[in-house]
Write a protein that holds these residues in place. Structure first.
Motif, PDB file in Angstrom:
ATOM      1  N   GLY A 268      36.499 -55.272  68.213  1.00 51.81           N
ATOM      2  CA  GLY A 268      38.424 -54.783  68.923  1.00 51.81           C
ATOM      3  C   GLY A 268      38.887 -53.258  68.544  1.00 51.81           C
ATOM      4  O   GLY A 268      39.960 -52.957  69.044  1.00 51.81           O
ATOM      5  N   ARG A 270      40.075 -49.488  68.352  1.00 45.27           N
ATOM      6  CA  ARG A 270      40.158 -48.470  68.765  1.00 45.27           C
ATOM      7  C   ARG A 270      40.854 -47.651  67.728  1.00 45.27           C
ATOM      8  O   ARG A 270      41.908 -47.668  66.876  1.00 45.27           O
ATOM      9  N   ALA A 272      43.679 -44.181  67.995  1.00 48.63           N
ATOM     10  CA  ALA A 272      44.422 -43.553  69.157  1.00 48.63           C
ATOM     11  C   ALA A 272      45.396 -43.116  68.124  1.00 48.63           C
ATOM     12  O   ALA A 272      45.525 -42.909  67.688  1.00 48.63           O
ATOM     13  N   GLY A 273      45.889 -42.448  68.752  1.00 50.98           N
ATOM     14  CA  GLY A 273      47.334 -41.016  67.909  1.00 50.98           C
ATOM     15  C   GLY A 273      48.270 -40.634  68.963  1.00 50.98           C
ATOM     16  O   GLY A 273      47.778 -40.494  70.174  1.00 50.98           O
TER      17      GLY A 273
ATOM     18  N   VAL B 401      51.643 -40.421  64.352  1.00 53.80           N
ATOM     19  CA  VAL B 401      50.409 -40.622  64.064  1.00 53.80           C
ATOM     20  C   VAL B 401      49.025 -40.700  64.661  1.00 53.80           C
ATOM     21  O   VAL B 401      49.208 -41.182  65.794  1.00 53.80           O
ATOM     22  N   GLU B 402      47.640 -40.620  64.248  1.00 50.23           N
ATOM     23  CA  GLU B 402      46.583 -41.180  64.938  1.00 50.23           C
ATOM     24  C   GLU B 402      46.429 -42.775  63.653  1.00 50.23           C
ATOM     25  O   GLU B 402      46.962 -42.494  62.327  1.00 50.23           O
ATOM     26  N   ALA B 403      46.565 -43.847  64.587  1.00 53.58           N
ATOM     27  CA  ALA B 403      45.984 -45.050  64.540  1.00 53.58           C
ATOM     28  C   ALA B 403      44.466 -45.839  64.413  1.00 53.58           C
ATOM     29  O   ALA B 403      44.455 -45.656  66.227  1.00 53.58           O
ATOM     30  N   VAL B 404      44.006 -46.390  63.620  1.00 49.13           N
ATOM     31  CA  VAL B 404      42.830 -47.353  64.570  1.00 49.13           C
ATOM     32  C   VAL B 404      43.543 -48.393  63.795  1.00 49.13           C
ATOM     33  O   VAL B 404      43.881 -49.384  63.002  1.00 49.13           O
ATOM     34  N   ALA B 405      43.393 -49.472  64.780  1.00 49.06           N
ATOM     35  CA  ALA B 405      44.054 -50.396  65.291  1.00 49.06           C
ATOM     36  C   ALA B 405      42.814 -51.176  66.915  1.00 49.06           C
ATOM     37  O   ALA B 405      42.674 -51.190  66.837  1.00 49.06           O
ATOM     38  N   GLU B 406      43.126 -53.049  66.071  1.00 47.97           N
ATOM     39  CA  GLU B 406      42.939 -54.003  66.992  1.00 47.97           C
ATOM     40  C   GLU B 406      42.803 -54.218  68.506  1.00 47.97           C
ATOM     41  O   GLU B 406      44.489 -54.065  68.691  1.00 47.97           O
ATOM     42  N   HIS B 411      47.683 -55.208  64.047  1.00 46.03           N
ATOM     43  CA  HIS B 411      48.193 -54.071  63.673  1.00 46.03           C
ATOM     44  C   HIS B 411      47.358 -52.707  62.934  1.00 46.03           C
ATOM     45  O   HIS B 411      46.438 -53.275  63.299  1.00 46.03           O
ATOM     46  N   PHE B 413      45.008 -50.756  61.144  1.00 44.49           N
ATOM     47  CA  PHE B 413      43.713 -50.731  59.696  1.00 44.49           C
ATOM     48  C   PHE B 413      43.339 -49.562  59.260  1.00 44.49           C
ATOM     49  O   PHE B 413      43.968 -49.408  57.493  1.00 44.49           O
ATOM     50  N   ARG B 474      49.910 -45.141  71.855  1.00 42.86           N
ATOM     51  CA  ARG B 474      50.669 -43.791  70.737  1.00 42.86           C
ATOM     52  C   ARG B 474      50.938 -44.735  69.686  1.00 42.86           C
ATOM     53  O   ARG B 474      52.060 -45.325  69.993  1.00 42.86           O
ATOM     54  N   TRP B 475      50.690 -44.015  68.883  1.00 40.36           N
ATOM     55  CA  TRP B 475      51.395 -44.702  67.654  1.00 40.36           C
ATOM     56  C   TRP B 475      52.250 -43.717  67.045  1.00 40.36           C
ATOM     57  O   TRP B 475      52.249 -41.908  67.029  1.00 40.36           O
TER      58      TRP B 475
END
Lengths: 273, 482
Positions: A268, A270, A272-273, B401-406, B411, B413, B474-475
């Motif tokens: 799951g 992904r 994003a930024g 920020v750039e984020a990787v999330a489920e 939240h 990771f 977007r984070w």
């Protein structure tokens, strides 16, 4: 004759200054102490930090600035309480700090148990103005304690400037916390010097981040107290530093906790930024 | 001589004395004028410059009285009631005004009369001068009816009827005149005959308390300036005491010999009449001025005005008042410190927190000037035993920020902020905060997460938008926890 008179006047002035001079250069730290609430720390320092003193706090790294400021605000709040009246805190912050870590946020203060109505914020442009705010605030009898936050190296933080602040704190009988981030410790007249880092909190249920936790290392003490490092939590209800819960207290952050609440990155995921 | 384009030709709009002696009057076409006087010098008329000059002049002549106004088109009206004695009586005052105007290279005609309209008529349509009540009436009666400044057609009509002077009109019953020339005609007549007065509307509202010091020798040294200010403050304090008032703003005006005026204002949080404290504020303020006070060849007049006064409530009275916070009567008085810091750093630098009761984080609390009036709503009480749900420091605006999330609402990771990658060790969320749709349709719902990285640093992140949205999520990082 005139000359003699003048010199005896000077001598008198010098005598009046002597105790203050002794305090900034010697080992005796008068003016009372305030306890941090953490027993092992207070015992180590002989009852707490000097209430009429300058204390230098250095953020371990830039990212530790909020932790260092939180630590300083907690200490300053307790110092202000110790003056016996509901005296406000003066919080000075330079432009660099605001750029790097944002502006102070009232609800965040309230969440720490520190009444935002009793904090006066002074936003200044540079380090020189910040020191001016410190001296001005200490000159007011209405002030409970002063926290100054500065970002980056600056020649303004000289030994002379440090001595002036220490003297002002001593004269006023108030605590001044000078928090610097992005800077290496420089010689100063502070009673204590700390290196402060954010510490992993004791996780709550479902792996939620816990109460504010901080790792504070005493790196220098004018009274010759041995350096030592403590990890502590901030207790909002008591407005006090306390020892972290035994199970999670420790120097090492434990990435193992992560598995407890979050599934490993998988399908799951992904970006994003 | 100044010219401007009017009705398809360059026409004279203003001519100096020499030109007027040669018969060149405003309204004459430039070509005709040049035919008569080939050597004339003409410049284009710049009304904006005139205006700016008159404003500077207004400031400068404000030294004679604070009740000063522009008198269109190119005059100044000074209400000198109660001021003349400072300048050696009315004659002395007029002389000084004339000397000052002359020094600035102006051609002026001065009239001093019991009412403003009489003075205007005597200056513009007579020869000027100083008039008592009876003299003014006689002098105005001798003026042409043009002094009434009627519509040109009405003026012509009066002249055709043989009514050439104001006196001719004054001798006739007023009712028929009103019937012929309008209801305000008798009023106009009464005003220029000093039978009725109208108050002038001063350029700046005159402050309730003004003290002046005119200096025989212009001063330039800071020490001298402070001494004069100190004297003026002492007088001001006496006035305030007698009236049971305190000042909340003090304005010092510095008149330079060359006509430049500089005004410096200091404010206090509470009404005060502590001269020493106000002088200290002035000292701070003068030292911190972005453009320092430049005495040039010296200041020859200083004025201390108190534009804002309020009844001074004594300390004892304040003890009974309720309230909490910075201005809590039970805490020692912080106001002097606030005043000093404000004078040194400006109002935008000395701040307090105010709760606004909004659920949107950036609107929930604001920083306001420490002296700004008004109470906020009560601060929300944190839930006992819960760690802080709001950060100590807030980024406004939030930083991407750039984020990787489920997906869909896990939240992060891992996130990258300012080129540093943070691995999330603990997290809590989402706390969903809807936009204030009544303010802006485009505000989107945010899902907030409290996260802690492996080094123990705590962040407040949010995701805007959903996975699967056209725009995608977007984070942002919104704040930092201690």
């Amino acid at each position: 004759m005139r000359n003699k008179l003048a010199s005896s006047d000077q001598l008198e002035a010098l005598r009046a200054l002597a105790p203050a001079l002794a305090a900034t250069s010697g080992h005796d730290v008068g003016g009372g102490r305030f306890a941090t609430g953490l027993a092992s720390l207070d015992d180590h320092l002989g009852g707490g930090l000097g209430a009429a003193s300058l204390h230098d706090l250095y953020a371990g790294a830039g990212g530790d600035a909020p932790a260092a400021l939180g630590f300083a605000l907690g200490l300053a709040w307790r110092a202000a309480q110790a003056t016996g009246e509901r005296r406000p805190l003066i919080w000075g912050l330079d432009e660099g700090s605001r750029r790097e870590i944002g502006r102070p946020y009232g609800p965040g203060l309230a969440e720490l148990g520190l009444d935002p109505e009793r904090v006066l914020l002074v936003e200044v442009r540079d380090a020189a103005a910040l020191l001016g705010v410190g001296e001005e605030a200490l000159a007011s009898p209405a002030v409970g304690a002063v926290v100054l936050g500065a970002w980056g190296e600056s020649k303004v933080f000289s030994l002379t400037a440090s001595r002036r602040l220490a003297m002002a704190a001593r004269t006023a009988g108030r605590t001044l916390m000078l928090v610097r981030a992005g800077a290496d410790p420089t010689p100063g007249a502070a009673e204590t010097r700390w290196r402060v880092r954010a510490a992993s909190s004791a996780p709550l249920e479902a792996g939620a981040p816990g109460h504010p936790a901080v790792e504070a290392a005493l790196i220098r003490h004018r009274g010759g107290v041995a350096p030592r490092t403590w990890i502590m939590e901030w207790d909002r209800e008591q407005r006090s530093f306390i020892a972290p819960p035994p199970l999670s207290g420790g120097l090492v952050s434990r990435p193992a906790d992560r598995a407890g609440h979050a599934s490993a990155p998988g399908e799951g995921l992904r970006r994003a930024g | 001589m100044l010219v401007d384009k009017d009705r398809g030709a360059l026409r004279i709009t203003a001519a100096d004395v020499t030109a007027q002696r040669a018969g060149l009057e405003p309204g004459l076409a430039l070509a005709d004028a040049q035919a008569r006087v080939p050597t004339l010098e003409a410049w284009p008329h710049q009304p904006g410059e005139d205006d700016a000059f008159l404003t500077r002049l207004l400031e400068d002549f404000g030294r004679f009285t604070p009740m000063i106004a522009r008198d269109a088109p190119h005059g100044l009206m000074l209400d000198v009631t109660g001021c003349a004695h400072l300048f050696g009586g009315e004659a002395g005052l007029m002389k000084q005004v004339a000397v000052r105007a002359d020094a600035l290279g102006l051609t002026t005609r001065l009239a001093l009369a019991p009412t403003s309209q009489a003075a205007r008529a005597l200056a513009r349509f007579g020869n000027g001068g100083r008039f008592g009540r009876a003299e003014a009436r006689a002098a105005v009666r001798a003026l042409s009816v043009e002094a009434l400044e009627l519509d040109p057609r009405d003026a012509t009509a009066l002249k055709r009827a043989g009514l050439k002077r104001i006196g001719d009109l004054d001798d006739r019953p007023r009712a028929p005149l009103a019937a012929r020339f309008g209801a305000d005609f008798p009023q106009r007549l009464a005003r220029i005959l000093s039978e009725a007065d109208i108050r002038i509307t001063p350029h700046r509202p005159p402050p309730p308390c003004v003290h002046d010091r005119r200096l025989v020798e212009p001063i330039t040294e800071t020490a001298d300036i402070e001494r004069v200010l100190g004297d003026l403050l002492a007088e001001t304090t006496v006035w305030l005491e007698r009236n049971g008032q305190g000042g909340r703003a003090f304005q010092a005006g510095f008149w330079r010999v060359d006509g430049q005026v500089r005004r410096v204002t200091v404010r206090t949080g509470r009404p005060t009449r502590d001269a020493a404290a106000v002088l200290r504020l002035f000292r701070e303020k003068l030292a911190a001025l972005p453009a320092p006070l430049d005495p040039g060849f010296g200041f020859d007049q200083l004025r201390l005005a108190v534009p804002l006064i309020a009844p001074l409530i004594e300390r004892q009275a304040r003890l009974q008042a309720g309230g909490a916070g910075l201005l809590d009567p039970e805490t020692p008085d912080l106001a002097p410190l606030i005043d000093r810091l404000t004078a040194r750093l400006g109002e935008a630098a000395v701040l307090r927190f105010r709760s606004q009761g909004s659920h949107l984080p950036e609107r929930a609390a604001v920083l306001v000037g420490a002296e700004e009036a008004g109470e906020g709503v009560a601060w929300p009480q944190p839930a006992p035993d819960d760690p802080p749900s709001r950060p100590l420091q807030l980024f406004v605006p939030p930083q991407p920020v750039e984020a990787v999330a489920e997906a869909p609402d896990g939240h992060p990771f891992r996130f990258r902020w300012r080129r540093v990658v943070h691995d999330v060790a603990r997290a809590e969320g989402p706390e969903r905060i809807a936009g204030e749709w009544w303010r802006s349709r485009t505000q989107r719902t945010r899902d907030y997460y409290r996260v802690e990285d492996r080094e123990g640093r705590r962040f407040w992140l949010f995701r805007q938008g959903q996975y699967g949205d056209a725009e995608g999520p977007r984070w942002f990082i919104h704040g930092l926890f201690p």
